[in-house]
Design an enzyme around this catalytic site. Sequence first.
Site, short mmCIF file in Angstrom:
data_model
loop_
_atom_site.label_atom_id
_atom_site.label_comp_id
_atom_site.label_asym_id
_atom_site.label_seq_id
_atom_site.Cartn_x
_atom_site.Cartn_y
_atom_site.Cartn_z
N THR A 1 16.83 19.14 -69.15
CA THR A 1 16.11 19.99 -68.20
C THR A 1 16.29 21.46 -68.54
OG1 THR A 1 17.95 20.04 -66.63
CG2 THR A 1 16.35 18.26 -66.38
N ASP A 2 15.37 22.26 -68.01
CA ASP A 2 15.46 23.71 -68.21
C ASP A 2 16.12 24.35 -66.98
OD1 ASP A 2 13.50 23.73 -66.21
OD2 ASP A 2 11.87 24.14 -67.60
N CYS A 3 16.11 25.66 -66.90
CA CYS A 3 16.79 26.35 -65.80
C CYS A 3 16.10 26.11 -64.45
CB CYS A 3 16.91 27.84 -66.10
SG CYS A 3 15.34 28.69 -66.26
#
Length: 134
Positions: free
Chosen positions: A15-17
Amino acid sequence: MITKDIKIRVRYYETDCMGIVHHSNYIRYYETARTEMLREFGTTYNDMEKHGVMLPVLEVQSRHIAPAYDDDLLTVRVTLAEMPKVKMRFDYEIFRENGDKINTGSVTLAFMHSDSRRACRAPEWFLKLLEPYF
């Protein structure tokens, strides 16, 4: 035509931020499903390379419909709709656990001699593995 469903649990590092699966990971999910489908046929990428055949990617398409999040359990449906010739195209649909479709895509591979790096037809032994599905 053959279709196979595989389950993949989203891992935090994918996942990203924003907590959403990074778009690049869908290509990995496609490859995981494709590898499992090849195994169902009775072969692996390693087997193909031992027979002197490589499968480089020619084209990838991916359409994002809705995001996936950390710890989602996804179903990746991979379909091989046609017997391969010089190319082989796999189509994908990815679903959330509740059945919502969140992604579609396709990957086109080419058959290539590993020694000369030149295109070739799908080997006969490989086509025989696929015959029961078509």
